[in-house]
Write a protein that holds these residues in place. Structure first.
Motif, PDB file in Angstrom:
ATOM      1  N   LEU A 197       0.843  -1.196   0.000  1.00  0.00           N
ATOM      2  CA  LEU A 197       0.000   0.000   0.000  1.00  0.00           C
ATOM      3  C   LEU A 197       0.877   1.244   0.000  1.00  0.00           C
ATOM      4  N   SER A 198       0.548   2.201  -0.841  1.00  0.00           N
ATOM      5  CA  SER A 198       1.288   3.460  -0.874  1.00  0.00           C
ATOM      6  C   SER A 198       0.666   4.443   0.110  1.00  0.00           C
ATOM      7  N   ILE A 199       1.521   5.234   0.746  1.00  0.00           N
ATOM      8  CA  ILE A 199       1.085   6.203   1.756  1.00  0.00           C
ATOM      9  C   ILE A 199       1.676   7.564   1.400  1.00  0.00           C
ATOM     10  N   ALA A 200       0.866   8.606   1.439  1.00  0.00           N
ATOM     11  CA  ALA A 200       1.355   9.970   1.197  1.00  0.00           C
ATOM     12  C   ALA A 200       0.781  10.890   2.263  1.00  0.00           C
ATOM     13  N   GLN A 201       1.598  11.830   2.702  1.00  0.00           N
ATOM     14  CA  GLN A 201       1.162  12.766   3.747  1.00  0.00           C
ATOM     15  C   GLN A 201       1.402  14.195   3.296  1.00  0.00           C
ATOM     16  N   ILE A 224      -3.351   5.323   1.027  1.00  0.00           N
ATOM     17  CA  ILE A 224      -3.679   5.950   2.311  1.00  0.00           C
ATOM     18  C   ILE A 224      -3.186   7.392   2.254  1.00  0.00           C
ATOM     19  N   LEU A 225      -4.115   8.336   2.337  1.00  0.00           N
ATOM     20  CA  LEU A 225      -3.801   9.760   2.260  1.00  0.00           C
ATOM     21  C   LEU A 225      -3.901  10.365   3.657  1.00  0.00           C
ATOM     22  N   LEU A 226      -2.794  10.938   4.149  1.00  0.00           N
ATOM     23  CA  LEU A 226      -2.734  11.552   5.477  1.00  0.00           C
ATOM     24  C   LEU A 226      -2.662  13.066   5.314  1.00  0.00           C
ATOM     25  N   LEU A 227      -3.611  13.781   5.896  1.00  0.00           N
ATOM     26  CA  LEU A 227      -3.671  15.239   5.769  1.00  0.00           C
ATOM     27  C   LEU A 227      -3.602  15.867   7.159  1.00  0.00           C
ATOM     28  N   THR A 242      -8.446   5.379   1.244  1.00  0.00           N
ATOM     29  CA  THR A 242      -8.517   5.706   2.670  1.00  0.00           C
ATOM     30  C   THR A 242      -7.916   7.074   2.952  1.00  0.00           C
ATOM     31  N   VAL A 243      -8.617   7.865   3.758  1.00  0.00           N
ATOM     32  CA  VAL A 243      -8.161   9.211   4.118  1.00  0.00           C
ATOM     33  C   VAL A 243      -8.215   9.372   5.631  1.00  0.00           C
TER      34      VAL A 243
END
Length: 487
Positions: A71-75, A151-154, A179-180
């Motif tokens: 899974l890729s994750i970006a913040q 998975i997007l982390l804001l 997913t956010v």
């Protein structure tokens, strides 16, 4: 991956910074594919730590942390790292990828469209630091969105965004199929798209997981606290009755002493049934920002200013604004119109069309907290602005802003963004400025504190220039004049 598959699972995870500084204790929760979750909690509770554990920047001290395979994750961070401020837009976005993307310009354009930051000619070569604070906030969002992560982390994504920017972001998140997880103090924004809340309790250092949006959670928590208080009140009556019976029987001797002992045991059992009522977030104390006793008359005169027009070219405009003691000015304009640049030049005395009366003290609140020395401890930062070197008074003011004895010896750079904001307000109280220049003072601040901050600004007796994109906040503050850079 099915929509019911778990993408993130915390199982009794512990984390601490340094010796005995516990942040998380046996935290457990899980996130499924496609969930839109708000991560909430008091300033400094450890929300950014949760993000660091999810994206791999931090490792748990104990417990198990599982992220779905491949899974890729970006913040999207709260602020652009200072070393990256001199990068071009193209290089800034390229750093988000492990491998070089040769056809990245069309991807950049698509991401900028999502955050309502439409490009113009040569935008890909423009240097990051030349963008306004609001535009930089949009670049941060776009730099996460361009990766199309699972998975997007804001982290506080609405800070510095104007109304149009928030609307574009909300629409994007509603339609995002992955997913956010969002850290935000903006209840209205969260209620528009979230379907669950992770609440990090600063006291228990555990996560409470709720279904529904923030409004649902507030009602559920309030009902639970009321139920727990009623149960404890009933138990307290029963405990006192058992103790009174025990005391009465104890003095009569014989077998009644055994009855008295049994009554005491029953009282102890009832005491064990009493529950720890969930503690609400602490609130800052009501406060006022005092002004110098000898301040009278004119504080600042503005006869002209520069705003940014089409193609990012400055346009000079003439105005006639005079701020005296007690005058409050609202500075308006969309992201990129030059508000922050104008405020900074006024605060530093370099604005060509603005003159501050000689000897008038300025209190400047910057949205990026660059007026604070990040290497200073909180103690050093507060003592530096104190008029009378009264440490007891300084500590009393600090306590009102939730700056505890533990926090006061911490370096500014180690604080959460919300804690930096509270330090900045404490400095204004201690510094007694005659002019307040406030650039987005609601950024990073827990929304439960905002009514008290608005009340303090409303009652401020000095001259004030305010920039804020939060209408509900501005509506609570007395505004005598409006200067719109767009008109």
């Amino acid at each position: 991956m099915s929509s019911n598959e778990i993408v993130v699972r915390f199982d009794r995870v512990n984390f601490e910074y340094g010796h005995n500084k516990h942040i998380l204790e046996e935290v457990s929760f899980s996130l499924r594919k496609g969930m839109k979750i708000a991560l909430m909690g008091q300033n400094g509770a450890g929300k950014s730590t949760i993000f660091g554990l999810i994206n791999g920047a931090l490792q748990p001290e104990a417990g198990d942390l599982h992220i779905g395979q491949k899974l890729s994750i970006a913040q999207a961070l709260q602020v652009i790292p200072r070393p990256e401020m001199n990068l071009s837009v193209r290089d800034f976005f390229q750093k988000r990828f492990a491998k070089k993307i040769y056809a990245i310009d069309p991807m950049i354009d698509e991401a900028l469209e999502v955050v309502n930051l439409r490009g113009h000619e040569k935008v890909h070569d423009r240097i990051i630091k030349t963008f306004s604070g609001g535009q930089q906030a949009r670049l941060l969002l776009a730099s996460a969105i361009i990766q199309n992560p699972d998975i997007l982390l804001l982290d506080e994504p609405t800070n510095n965004l104007d109304k149009a920017g928030i609307e574009h972001l909300t629409d994007f998140l509603k339609n995002y199929q992955k997913t956010v997880v969002v850290i935000s103090h903006d209840a209205e924004f969260l209620n528009a798209f979230t379907d669950g809340v992770l609440y990090l309790d600063v006291y228990t250092k555990k996560i409470e997981q709720y279904a529904g949006n923030y409004n649902n959670v507030v009602r559920e928590i309030s009902a639970r606290i009321d139920k727990e208080n009623k149960k404890n009140a009933q138990l307290a009556k029963e405990i006192q009755a058992k103790k009174d019976q025990a005391n009465a029987f104890a003095h009569k001797g014989g077998r009644l002493r055994l009855v008295a002992k049994r009554m005491r045991n029953l009282a102890e059992e009832l005491e064990e049934e009493m529950v720890d009522v969930r503690k609400e977030d602490r609130m800052i104390r009501p406060f006022l920002i005092p002004i110098p006793e000898d301040f009278v008359g004119e504080a600042i005169k503005i006869t002209s200013f520069s705003t940014l027009g089409k193609n990012h070219k400055p346009v000079a405009k003439k105005v006639h604004v005079t701020l005296r003691k007690g005058n409050h000015l609202l500075l308006k304009g969309p992201n990129g119109s030059g508000k922050t640049t104008l405020l900074e030049s006024i605060a530093h005395g370099t604005a060509k069309g603005a003159t501050i009366t000689e000897g008038v003290k300025v209190g400047y609140y910057r949205q990026d907290f660059s007026t604070l020395n990040f290497e200073d401890t909180v103690y050093q930062s507060l003592m530096a602005v104190l008029i009378r070197k009264d440490e007891e008074y300084m500590r009393s003011v600090a306590a009102g802003f939730l700056i505890t004895s533990e926090i006061i010896n911490t370096k500014i750079g180690s604080l959460s963004e919300g804690q930096k904001g509270l330090v900045a307000f404490a400095r204004l109280v201690l510094g007694r400025p005659a002019i307040l220049i406030l650039d987005e003072p609601t950024n990073h601040i827990n929304f439960r504190h905002l009514p008290l901050i608005a009340e303090a600004l409303n009652k401020y007796q000095g001259a004030m220039i305010l920039v804020s994109h939060v209408p509900e906040f501005v509506a609570k503050i007395r505004i005598d004049e409006v200067l719109d850079l767009e008109k």
